[in-house]
Enzyme design. Structure first.
Site, PDB file in Angstrom:
ATOM      1  N   HIS A  53       0.836  -1.204   0.000  1.00 17.96           N
ATOM      2  CA  HIS A  53       0.000   0.000   0.000  1.00 17.96           C
ATOM      3  C   HIS A  53       0.875   1.261   0.000  1.00 17.96           C
ATOM      4  O   HIS A  53       0.575   2.247  -0.681  1.00 17.96           O
ATOM      5  CB  HIS A  53      -0.878   0.054   1.257  1.00 17.96           C
ATOM      6  CG  HIS A  53      -1.884  -1.049   1.353  1.00 17.96           C
ATOM      7  ND1 HIS A  53      -1.798  -2.049   2.301  1.00 17.96           N
ATOM      8  CD2 HIS A  53      -3.001  -1.297   0.639  1.00 17.96           C
ATOM      9  CE1 HIS A  53      -2.831  -2.864   2.164  1.00 17.96           C
ATOM     10  NE2 HIS A  53      -3.574  -2.438   1.163  1.00 17.96           N
ATOM     11  N   SER A  99       0.181  -8.977   1.035  1.00 16.49           N
ATOM     12  CA  SER A  99      -1.280  -8.939   1.156  1.00 16.49           C
ATOM     13  C   SER A  99      -1.623  -8.817   2.634  1.00 16.49           C
ATOM     14  O   SER A  99      -0.929  -9.379   3.484  1.00 16.49           O
ATOM     15  CB  SER A  99      -1.867 -10.240   0.606  1.00 16.49           C
ATOM     16  OG  SER A  99      -3.191 -10.406   1.063  1.00 16.49           O
ATOM     17  N   ARG A 146      -3.863 -10.286   3.958  1.00 15.69           N
ATOM     18  CA  ARG A 146      -4.283 -11.620   4.415  1.00 15.69           C
ATOM     19  C   ARG A 146      -3.095 -12.516   4.754  1.00 15.69           C
ATOM     20  O   ARG A 146      -3.292 -13.570   5.369  1.00 15.69           O
ATOM     21  CB  ARG A 146      -5.178 -12.278   3.369  1.00 15.69           C
ATOM     22  CG  ARG A 146      -6.548 -11.601   3.279  1.00 15.69           C
ATOM     23  CD  ARG A 146      -7.525 -12.349   2.401  1.00 15.69           C
ATOM     24  NE  ARG A 146      -8.870 -11.835   2.528  1.00 15.69           N
ATOM     25  CZ  ARG A 146      -9.475 -11.020   1.654  1.00 15.69           C
ATOM     26  NH1 ARG A 146      -8.830 -10.627   0.576  1.00 15.69           N
ATOM     27  NH2 ARG A 146     -10.708 -10.606   1.860  1.00 15.69           N
TER      28      ARG A 146
END
Ligand code: PAF
Length: 292
Positions: free
Chosen positions: A37, A189, A191
């Protein structure tokens, strides 16, 4: 950095950022920020005068039995990271601001939404398209940045933006930013944090097996057999299931059984210890004629 969570404050802040004709980039996220990000934020900063980041865990893109409740939420930590990156605006709406009582609209992008994650997660891309359209209308950025890790999502958003004229008068460009990877190649990620150390180690097989499959395909070997070998490798390494491991036209996302002269993409989604990981890589190299 201004953090706002109402539409009224958002409009005032955006207006003041744009005061002397300065440009604004938007990086939409669901929070639980990582280096991937932050790379989007840095790239956005190179492309526009100001950067806005949205954090909203969008319920409409999660299916029944998926990880909406357990999806990591860490607004204070995310906010500190964005502040350190020099972000100008953090748009963090609540669910009732995003979906007020009586909300009844949905955007469905035919074609590119239907296979791959669209088939494995029915309704997922309708939720993504709808929330991203709302974010574009709310923030009215000049440009928006999305990670290439979600290759199909990027295709869905680009198609929606073109079809619904979102690129005029705002969002003149949608930028796809290359996937940021861990040292062993696993795509970053939010996750990945669900994985135990053992599963995390096994997950590193995913990018390696993909690269091997790409090498076989680029070498002219049979595509179906190359993809089957990739699936076997993942299952052998501890993945529970493979949702898909397919070669596709990089733009239309049409699955391919033969190589084509346009850019191709290998797309994979596989589950390990209850966590669903996705990845995609470019496929190019020699064409069949060149090999003969
Ligand atoms: O990629 C994501 O994090 C989400 O799908 C997005 C684009 C922020 C929409 O909720």
């Amino acid at each position: 950095m201004q953090t706002v969570s109402t539409l009224d404050m958002l409009r005032k802040t955006v207006t003041s950022l744009r005061q002397s004709g300065e440009t604004l980039a938007l990086v939409p996220t669901m929070g639980a920020l990582h280096e991937g990000h932050l790379t989007l934020v840095r790239e956005a900063g190179k492309l526009a005068d100001h950067v806005a980041v949205s954090i909203f865990v969008n319920p409409t893109q999660f299916g029944e039995g998926e990880d909406l409740d357990s999806y990591p939420r860490q607004l204070a930590e995310d906010s500190a990271m964005l502040e350190a990156e020099g972000v100008d605006l953090l748009w963090a709406p609540t669910a009732s601001v995003m979906y007020p009582q009586g909300f009844a609209s949905s955007i469905s992008v035919e074609g590119v939404s239907s296979g791959f994650c669209g088939a494995a997660r029915p309704g997922h891309f309708d939720g993504v398209a709808t929330v991203v359209c709302k974010l574009f209308n709310q923030v009215r950025p000049d440009i928006a940045c999305f990670g290439e890790k979600d290759w199909q999502q990027l295709a869905v958003i680009r198609t929606m933006a073109r079809d619904l004229d979102l690129t005029f008068p705002h969002v003149s460009a949608i930028h796809g930013i290359a996937t940021v990877r861990e040292a062993d190649g696993l795509a970053m990620s939010s996750r990945n944090r669900y994985l135990t150390p053992e599963l995390r180690e096994a997950a590193g097989t995913l990018p390696l097996a993909m690269k091997e499959a790409i090498a076989r395909i680029e070498d002219g070997q049979d595509i179906t057999r190359s993809l089957a070998a990739l699936e076997d490798e993942l299952l052998g390494a501890g993945f529970d299931t493979v949702d898909y491991a397919d070669l596709a036209d990089a733009m239309s996302l049409q699955p391919l059984e033969q190589r084509i002269e346009r850019p191709m993409r290998l797309l994979v989604a596989a589950r390990i210890g209850g966590t669903r990981l996705i990845d995609n890589m470019a496929v190019g190299g020699k064409l069949p004629e060149a090999r003969a």
